[in-house]
Motif scaffolding. Sequence first.
Motif, PDB file in Angstrom:
ATOM      1  N   ALA A 328      68.343  47.045  62.166  1.00 54.55           N
ATOM      2  CA  ALA A 328      67.897  46.452  60.897  1.00 54.55           C
ATOM      3  C   ALA A 328      67.672  44.953  61.091  1.00 54.55           C
ATOM      4  O   ALA A 328      66.709  44.376  60.569  1.00 54.55           O
ATOM      5  N   HIS A 329      68.552  44.329  61.867  1.00 58.41           N
ATOM      6  CA  HIS A 329      68.434  42.896  62.127  1.00 58.41           C
ATOM      7  C   HIS A 329      67.137  42.574  62.880  1.00 58.41           C
ATOM      8  O   HIS A 329      66.340  41.745  62.430  1.00 58.41           O
ATOM      9  N   GLU A 330      66.930  43.253  63.990  1.00 53.76           N
ATOM     10  CA  GLU A 330      65.736  42.939  64.791  1.00 53.76           C
ATOM     11  C   GLU A 330      64.461  43.279  64.022  1.00 53.76           C
ATOM     12  O   GLU A 330      63.466  42.562  64.102  1.00 53.76           O
ATOM     13  N   ALA A 332      64.125  43.119  60.771  1.00 53.58           N
ATOM     14  CA  ALA A 332      63.954  42.082  59.742  1.00 53.58           C
ATOM     15  C   ALA A 332      63.251  40.848  60.306  1.00 53.58           C
ATOM     16  O   ALA A 332      62.505  40.156  59.602  1.00 53.58           O
ATOM     17  N   HIS A 333      63.444  40.598  61.598  1.00 54.71           N
ATOM     18  CA  HIS A 333      62.746  39.474  62.228  1.00 54.71           C
ATOM     19  C   HIS A 333      61.220  39.652  62.202  1.00 54.71           C
ATOM     20  O   HIS A 333      60.490  38.680  62.412  1.00 54.71           O
ATOM     21  N   SER A 334      60.753  40.867  61.956  1.00 50.37           N
ATOM     22  CA  SER A 334      59.295  41.051  61.860  1.00 50.37           C
ATOM     23  C   SER A 334      58.743  40.236  60.698  1.00 50.37           C
ATOM     24  O   SER A 334      57.542  39.991  60.612  1.00 50.37           O
ATOM     25  N   ASN A 351      65.239  31.279  61.270  1.00 47.65           N
ATOM     26  CA  ASN A 351      65.031  32.590  61.908  1.00 47.65           C
ATOM     27  C   ASN A 351      66.221  33.508  61.665  1.00 47.65           C
ATOM     28  O   ASN A 351      66.087  34.631  61.215  1.00 47.65           O
ATOM     29  N   GLU A 352      67.409  33.023  62.009  1.00 50.63           N
ATOM     30  CA  GLU A 352      68.559  33.934  62.092  1.00 50.63           C
ATOM     31  C   GLU A 352      69.322  34.104  60.775  1.00 50.63           C
ATOM     32  O   GLU A 352      69.810  35.193  60.486  1.00 50.63           O
ATOM     33  N   GLY A 353      69.444  33.040  60.000  1.00 46.89           N
ATOM     34  CA  GLY A 353      70.167  33.161  58.734  1.00 46.89           C
ATOM     35  C   GLY A 353      69.414  34.075  57.768  1.00 46.89           C
ATOM     36  O   GLY A 353      69.985  34.972  57.142  1.00 46.89           O
ATOM     37  N   ALA A 417      74.264  29.276  62.272  1.00 42.73           N
ATOM     38  CA  ALA A 417      72.880  29.616  61.921  1.00 42.73           C
ATOM     39  C   ALA A 417      72.816  30.981  61.242  1.00 42.73           C
ATOM     40  O   ALA A 417      72.146  31.154  60.219  1.00 42.73           O
ATOM     41  N   TYR A 418      73.522  31.955  61.801  1.00 38.92           N
ATOM     42  CA  TYR A 418      73.462  33.323  61.279  1.00 38.92           C
ATOM     43  C   TYR A 418      74.187  33.435  59.941  1.00 38.92           C
ATOM     44  O   TYR A 418      73.645  33.938  58.969  1.00 38.92           O
ATOM     45  N   GLU A 419      75.437  33.015  59.940  1.00 36.75           N
ATOM     46  CA  GLU A 419      76.297  33.346  58.799  1.00 36.75           C
ATOM     47  C   GLU A 419      76.310  32.294  57.710  1.00 36.75           C
ATOM     48  O   GLU A 419      76.425  32.633  56.540  1.00 36.75           O
TER      49      GLU A 419
HETATM   50 ZN    ZN Z   1      68.346  37.572  65.219  1.00 38.49          ZN
END
Ligand code: ZN
Length: 645
Positions: A328-330, A332-334, A351-353, A417-419
């Motif tokens: 789902a994560h990868e 979503a990067h689309s 990008n990541e958040g 960045a992510y969280e």
């Molecule tokens: Zn990512």
Amino acid sequence: MKLVRVSLLAALTLGACRVSDNTNNSEGPKTAEATVAPILTTPDAQDLHSYARPREARVTHVALDLSLDFETKRLGGTATLDIDRKADAKEIVLDDNGLEIQSVVDASKQPLPYKVGANDQYRGSPLTIALKPDTKRIVITYKSAPDASALLWLSPEQTAGKKAPFMFSQGESINNRSWIPTQDSPAIRQSWEAAIHVPAGTTVVMSAPRIEQPITQGGESVFNFRMDHSVAPYMIAIAAGDLAFKSLGNRTGVWAEPATINAAANELVDTEKMVAAAEKLYGPYRWGRYDVIVLPPSFPFGGMENPNMTFLTPTFIAGDKSLVSLVAHELAHSWSGNLATNATWNDFWLNEGMTTYAERRIVEELYGKKVADEQVALGVDALDKAVASNGGPGGGDTRLHLDLKGRSADDGTSDIAYEKGAAFLRTIEANVGRERFDAWLKGWFDRHAFQPVTSAIFLADLRQNLIKGDKALEQKLMLDDWVYKPGVPSNLVRPAAAVFAEQDKASTALAGGGTAPQAWANWTTDERLRFLNRLPRKLPKPRLDALQAAYDLNGTQNLEVRFAWLDLAVGSRYDPAVPSLEQFLTSQGRGKFVRPLFKALAKDVQWGRPIAARIYPKARPLYHPLVGRDLDKLGLQTVGKPTPK
Ligand code: ZN
Ligand code: BES
């Protein structure tokens, strides 16, 4: 050029025209994909990790014609670059890291003088090529070095099937300059194509549609790919080896070694549904097919969102689909990352958040609110941990928008960045309501599709299209605090304690001398992770014995759970976990797993370091240079003599 209608954002994207003097940029943002994507000109869009000077001359299209040689570990051939330039530009600057360049010529095969500048540890070297007044195309003949940082060459023994060699690339953040001479900046989007020559029997996949069936002749096969959209150059990716394919749905499928394909396909049965769920949230999937490749266990990441072809670690295959939020994560990067792309690595959170936020929304669509709420809560745990390990609430690197001047581009890749990024979006959602926030986010992807973005563009777009002058809302959201200040603003919406109440109670009881909870058998992977992660790191041996006896954690094939267990075992110097630890560290090379374990072992001079020194030489050949070169710094190969088992 016409900039009517673009108002506020236009101020930030001035220079969004082609660099050629005679180009009329009358196309609105809607047709951005058909034109050269904009070059941002504000100071915060200055990419410090590229030598390129795109306002003078920029690459618009890359055509690769490369032969892949497993013996010499090289990709070699030509890169033909189409360029867009100012009429008076004297040179074009590309990024290079260790390429062996044989010649540079123009479209009529006339040599163009070039120079490779000094190598900087964080950026590689500038490759400066002189331009004639009419140069629009450059042909570079070159080879990648056998130790190119983007490429991993595996011997047959290092693959799952053990029969054929394998290679794959990892471009993000700035590794593609070790095998493609181009302007390697996410702010300089380029379309691309490739013809890849391999020994017959080898299958090649890339992060673009295959444009015809491979042609095999005289012991060689040629695979052709073409990406018509303009993408950030880090998104160009290749993998080659003995590969099988299984369809997962109308537009989805999986590639993997024959030894892995069935397990991979079973784990990935929900992929087609995931694409549908993502489209419902964020608008049409704009890339055609969504395929994934499950790589050999050396793959350094969980996943990498290469367009059309997500690259995945095999370590997500747990047998029960419990780790597929990775997909789902990868996926979503689309949208976040591949459509709207951070212009510089300072804004990696964009990008990541955003992707981490969207990942959990997709998970909620497919698996329900309880599962998603648990993943949100684990995310907040990771955020708290990331704040603590980045200097606490005042730590500079706890900002979303970073200043990586003079530092590695990868210094910004922490869970902040992510969280913190995901928590920021969740906080906005909580304040404006889901419906309004979803509409804004969908619009954001539309307005910035195939374009670079910065924190300033993000904030301007939010203010223009969501807040719309509502002063009370503006105040509630604390936008600038979230983006530019360290720590986590006070309006963070924390998950309810009830989410993991049962696991937290069980953790406390066990730490206080209680028994291993029976309920474990009914817990989900996320619940098990919370339970293990909440245990004190220095747990007495009888407590660990009880856990091992009840759940055989040394033997679990759920590698997220195994990692959480081994982290606890290393912190507690638990000898009975050492064989499991050794097996784990020598059978996969995912950085998220092997980095912290080796680092913790190496720091524990008395107990851990000798163990690490014994295991590391065996594990190292499996690791990707991106992971291995980092761990080499621990000096484990040179420490003492191996200790007897
Ligand atoms: Zn990512
Ligand atoms: N784009 C990243 C991988 C990446 C990050 C590559 C930084 C190079 C530099 C990818 O989308 C990612 O975030 N992968 C995560 C998995 C995810 C579920 C958090 C990983 O590999 O752990």
